[in-house]
Design an enzyme around this catalytic site. Sequence first.
Site, PDB file in Angstrom:
ATOM      1  N   TYR A   1      -5.756   7.044   4.373  1.00  0.00           N
ATOM      2  CA  TYR A   1      -5.829   6.006   3.345  1.00  0.00           C
ATOM      3  C   TYR A   1      -5.081   4.731   3.793  1.00  0.00           C
ATOM      4  O   TYR A   1      -5.627   3.629   3.753  1.00  0.00           O
ATOM      5  CB  TYR A   1      -5.252   6.493   1.996  1.00  0.00           C
ATOM      6  CG  TYR A   1      -5.101   5.338   1.053  1.00  0.00           C
ATOM      7  CD1 TYR A   1      -6.193   4.858   0.351  1.00  0.00           C
ATOM      8  CD2 TYR A   1      -3.888   4.652   0.925  1.00  0.00           C
ATOM      9  CE1 TYR A   1      -6.097   3.741  -0.460  1.00  0.00           C
ATOM     10  CE2 TYR A   1      -3.779   3.530   0.116  1.00  0.00           C
ATOM     11  CZ  TYR A   1      -4.886   3.089  -0.575  1.00  0.00           C
ATOM     12  OH  TYR A   1      -4.788   1.975  -1.361  1.00  0.00           O
TER      13      TYR A   1
ATOM     14  N   GLU B   1       0.818  -1.207   0.000  1.00  0.00           N
ATOM     15  CA  GLU B   1       0.000   0.000   0.000  1.00  0.00           C
ATOM     16  C   GLU B   1       0.856   1.262   0.000  1.00  0.00           C
ATOM     17  O   GLU B   1       0.501   2.257  -0.623  1.00  0.00           O
ATOM     18  CB  GLU B   1      -0.969  -0.001   1.192  1.00  0.00           C
ATOM     19  CG  GLU B   1      -2.114  -0.986   1.030  1.00  0.00           C
ATOM     20  CD  GLU B   1      -3.015  -0.678  -0.168  1.00  0.00           C
ATOM     21  OE1 GLU B   1      -2.992   0.453  -0.675  1.00  0.00           O
ATOM     22  OE2 GLU B   1      -3.725  -1.592  -0.623  1.00  0.00           O
TER      23      GLU B   1
ATOM     24  N   LEU C   1      11.033   4.034  -7.799  1.00  0.00           N
ATOM     25  CA  LEU C   1       9.635   4.242  -7.410  1.00  0.00           C
ATOM     26  C   LEU C   1       9.331   5.711  -7.130  1.00  0.00           C
ATOM     27  O   LEU C   1       8.167   6.125  -7.148  1.00  0.00           O
ATOM     28  CB  LEU C   1       9.286   3.428  -6.154  1.00  0.00           C
ATOM     29  CG  LEU C   1       9.082   1.931  -6.357  1.00  0.00           C
ATOM     30  CD1 LEU C   1       8.977   1.228  -5.013  1.00  0.00           C
ATOM     31  CD2 LEU C   1       7.831   1.662  -7.185  1.00  0.00           C
TER      32      LEU C   1
ATOM     33  N   TYR D   1       9.241   9.375  -4.889  1.00  0.00           N
ATOM     34  CA  TYR D   1       8.615   9.737  -3.598  1.00  0.00           C
ATOM     35  C   TYR D   1       9.301   8.976  -2.464  1.00  0.00           C
ATOM     36  O   TYR D   1       8.689   8.187  -1.748  1.00  0.00           O
ATOM     37  CB  TYR D   1       7.105   9.462  -3.614  1.00  0.00           C
ATOM     38  CG  TYR D   1       6.372  10.222  -4.701  1.00  0.00           C
ATOM     39  CD1 TYR D   1       5.988  11.550  -4.497  1.00  0.00           C
ATOM     40  CD2 TYR D   1       6.092   9.626  -5.924  1.00  0.00           C
ATOM     41  CE1 TYR D   1       5.331  12.259  -5.495  1.00  0.00           C
ATOM     42  CE2 TYR D   1       5.439  10.335  -6.927  1.00  0.00           C
ATOM     43  CZ  TYR D   1       5.072  11.643  -6.696  1.00  0.00           C
ATOM     44  OH  TYR D   1       4.431  12.334  -7.690  1.00  0.00           O
TER      45      TYR D   1
END
Length: 376
Positions: A134, A51, A94, A96
Amino acid sequence: MPFTLPKDWPARALTQLRAKLLDWFDANKRDLPWRATTDGKRDPYLVWVSEIMLQQTTVAAVVPKFNAFVARFPTLAALASATEQDVLKLWEGLGYYRRARHLHAAAIELMRTHGGTLPDDADVWESLPGVGRYVLGAVLSQAFDRQMPIVEANSLRVLSRLFGYRNDPRTGEGKAWVWQAAEAVLPAKRCGDFNQALMELGALVCAPTNPDCAKCPLANRCEAKRLNLQGEIPPKAARPEITNVREVGVVVRDGDRVLVCQRPATANRWQNMWEVPHAALAEGEDASAGAARVVKELTGFDAEPGAELLTIRHGVTRYAITLVCFEAELRGGTFAPGAYAAARWVRTSALAEFPTSSPQRKLMSALATPRQKRLF
Ligand code: SF4
């Protein structure tokens, strides 16, 4: 305007909609590595890692990175005992990178406070770095079947269209509305599957353009479909204005070694990662002259620019960056920390060991390629 179920829905409409969506998910879900189960249960650690990786990143890009990451760090304990540099290296590509730093810091914290277990406890999760609403809902619903909603780009689109919400669901009142909608549609059981089903439907059927309504299990209740407003709901997000930036990057050579520098922990991005010195060129500045200036200002070394190596174009947030790269020979000077936290002279064959940003990886890969094979 708070969310309410449509007045014309019969009492069983929501129950039927949940069942249809879960049936569709069971039949159509993608076989993704983090969905593996043991005795019907998901591994909370794998759910959590996936996630975090999936935020702002596509499934296709995440799959190989996820596999490599959990092969190297198969447990929370393994992740917590790794160095941040090792974690950043596995995260390379990836983007970030703050996510990776937070994941690592949270793993250390969970080892300290919970002996390596990932608890079914929202208060604990909420206190960890990098865990917002989230991630909290995604991990607890999927790993522990807690009745917690999630909202991300795909489910936001599905819910807006299903209920015909015409305002922007990404800001202010709209954001509150879509979270309320996500909570209202959740079943009492299989909450994690239901959350994933909403996202999966958005990814595979209810696409941003040309949704395949003929294949949608929600079609008979969908307000956007009924009104033929799929193209207008949700309203398109405003595109940020792009600013063009010219940068120069310099590969400083001292014999058979090149200079790599570590960005400080306080950098605005790519903290603690490694790179060859680079900076923006001044308006109208000659790139070769800029190369000597940038090396001196950022590192304290004197260097004499030589041949142009290659040009790399990449985007960072709202900036379109053209990075012109030069080779340069070391002429003297000593390293002056400041712009960079550390500097090392390394052979090009060792460059792959350093965690670095994607544009810098392109440059370093080119350097590690024999000159006669370079394509620039
Ligand atoms: S019917 Fe069409 S617009 Fe409505 S949720 Fe399904 S795919 Fe999306």
